[in-house]
Design an enzyme around this catalytic site. Structure first.
Site, PDB file in Angstrom:
ATOM      1  N   GLU A 168      -0.926 -13.209  13.513  1.00 23.82           N
ATOM      2  CA  GLU A 168       0.279 -12.813  12.848  1.00 23.82           C
ATOM      3  C   GLU A 168       1.375 -13.120  13.870  1.00 23.82           C
ATOM      4  OE1 GLU A 168       0.857  -9.245  10.826  1.00 23.82           O
ATOM      5  OE2 GLU A 168      -0.976  -8.737  10.379  1.00 23.82           O
ATOM      6  N   HIS A 199       0.902  -1.137   0.065  1.00 21.46           N
ATOM      7  CA  HIS A 199       0.029   0.004   0.014  1.00 21.46           C
ATOM      8  C   HIS A 199       0.995   1.218   0.006  1.00 21.46           C
ATOM      9  CE1 HIS A 199       0.958   0.862   4.032  1.00 21.46           C
ATOM     10  NE2 HIS A 199       0.752  -0.565   4.512  1.00 21.46           N
ATOM     11  N   HIS A 241       0.760  -5.743   2.064  1.00 21.40           N
ATOM     12  CA  HIS A 241       1.427  -5.007   2.979  1.00 21.40           C
ATOM     13  C   HIS A 241       2.908  -5.621   2.828  1.00 21.40           C
ATOM     14  CE1 HIS A 241      -2.473  -4.029   5.100  1.00 21.40           C
ATOM     15  NE2 HIS A 241      -2.828  -4.945   4.588  1.00 21.40           N
ATOM     16  N   ASP A 242       3.830  -4.835   3.702  1.00 26.02           N
ATOM     17  CA  ASP A 242       5.178  -5.370   3.501  1.00 26.02           C
ATOM     18  C   ASP A 242       5.248  -6.478   3.925  1.00 26.02           C
ATOM     19  OD1 ASP A 242       4.763  -4.316   6.065  1.00 26.02           O
ATOM     20  OD2 ASP A 242       6.373  -3.000   6.547  1.00 26.02           O
TER      21      ASP A 242
END
Length: 419
Positions: free
Chosen positions: A225, A40, A317-318
């Site tokens: 996560e 993003h 996302h990263d």
């Protein structure tokens, strides 16, 4: 304070200029399909008086005109510039016609269901296809993580948990996360000084006055996560806030309250964030588990037989990029003129080409990204001023001098990556 300028070292064989690439590929190859995975764009940090960041400093964090974690207006403009460049690149390589609006067989944009990812896709579409109606698909309720982009643990066995913890410690340092924290001690001390940590709520109220000794614990739980507490996690949030200020174009005397004095100092602070991403999402055991859905999706998006969109954009996302790269075994790379190894707004571009002479299908993977200066100075992207590009290579898909590997080998490597 002098303007911070960034330097990077990159082997010339790993990067092709726009003009060179266009000449070489257009003459001998035809571009047939592109799948892009994008991080993003520029967002507002998670900083408020009651947040973790609010408790580590007595200083007032800058107030943003965008809610925490939302794509900023500047981030939207930067994405529209990226979209404009891609429309030119796709037209120059004859995959799409820049004069006509694409249809659903031409373009598919699919994002995670958070505001910053959806808005990134929307701004990209506006820049790439102005005046056209291009749907931006997200499949969950706004604010809910889509399983494709949600890097969560799915195995709750004790064996996997221990294996994951061992893998994270192995990639962190020979002495595990503890050793990594020791290596980052100087960066933690510098960060503590910048924060005036001794006067923070953490110190004065909670009596936790040594930033580097914040309690560290690895968290591997099903449905969550992979996580970690301690200076690596907190330092990542702080470094993230600093770099977002810089990207947003804040005056240098306002970035980190004017206490970052050199490029080297900034890179040392950002190294905390880089290590966090690599340690938690780059260890092979964890990466394979959290990235399997994404790897399979990208692999299945390329097919010799099925009718697939010519251009697919995925926005996540990263953490997705880090786990994707680890799972498909991308060889080490360097990004010139960038703080980050998975830059804000950076795009991993999977390209299926056809050799016009032999008919062989080929795969090329490149990282398109905006340099730190391009982000900070809100630089328009176009043919004359393109984003930076680096050719990537998978360990199990060797490339030739033009950066191509055999498409059949790519498919095999992608399939084996998640087995």
């Amino acid at each position: 304070m002098k303007k911070i300028r960034l330097k990077g070292v990159l082997a010339l064989t790993c990067i092709l200029s726009f003009s060179t690439q266009a000449l070489e590929t257009l003459n001998h190859y035809t571009l047939e399909q592109v799948v892009v995975f994008s991080r993003h764009g520029l967002r507002a940090p998670l900083a408020s008086p009651n947040s973790t960041l609010g408790k580590v400093t007595p200083n007032q964090w800058p107030q943003w005109d965008t809610p925490a974690s939302y794509l900023t207006t500047r981030g939207g403009v930067l994405e529209s510039y990226f979209g404009h460049y891609f429309s030119q690149w796709l037209a120059d390589n004859k995959l799409l016609d820049q004069k006509d609006c694409p249809n659903q067989n031409d373009v598919y944009i699919y994002t995670n269901s958070l505001q910053r990812t959806i808005a990134t896709g929307q701004y990209f579409a506006v820049g790439a296809f102005p005046g056209c109606t291009v749907p931006v698909v997200h499949k969950e309720t706004l604010g809910t993580m889509d399983p494709l982009f949600f890097p969560v643990i799915s195995d709750d066995s004790a064996e996997f948990k221990q294996s994951a913890i061992n893998a994270i410690n192995n990639i962190a340092d020979s002495d595990g996360v503890k050793g990594l924290n020791n290596k980052l001690a100087h960066a933690y001390q510098d960060m503590s000084n910048i924060l005036n940590y001794s006067q923070s709520q953490n110190c004065l109220t909670d009596k936790q006055c040594d930033f580097s000794t914040l309690p560290t614990k690895l968290i591997i739980e099903k449905g969550k996560e992979p996580g970690i507490t301690g200076p690596l996690r907190t330092g990542t949030s702080i470094a993230d806030a600093f770099i977002l200020q810089y990207y947003e174009g804040a005056p240098l005397q306002d970035v980190a309250w004017g206490k970052i004095k050199s490029n080297q100092q900034f890179e040392q602070l950002v190294a905390i964030k880089e290590n966090y991403n690599t340690v938690l999402f780059g260890s092979p055991v964890v990466a394979k588990q959290v990235a399997t859905k994404l790897v399979n999706y990208i692999n299945q998006s390329f097919s010799e037989n099925e009718n697939k969109p010519k251009f697919t954009l995925l926005v996540g996302h990263d953490s997705n990029v880090a786990s994707l790269f680890s799972t498909i075994k991308i060889k080490p790379y360097q990004l010139a003129d960038q703080f980050e190894t998975t830059p804000i707004g950076g795009k991993v571009v999977f390209q299926k080409w056809r050799n016009n002479q032999t008919g062989e299908a080929m795969m090329k993977i490149e990282y398109f990204y905006q340099s730190t200066d391009q982000i900070r100075h809100l630089t328009e992207l176009n043919r004359q001023n393109p984003p930076h590009k680096v050719t990537l290579e998978m360990e199990n898909c060797p490339i030739n001098t033009l950066g191509f590997c055999a498409f059949s080998t790519f498919k095999q490597a992608m399939s084996k990556a998640t087995q």
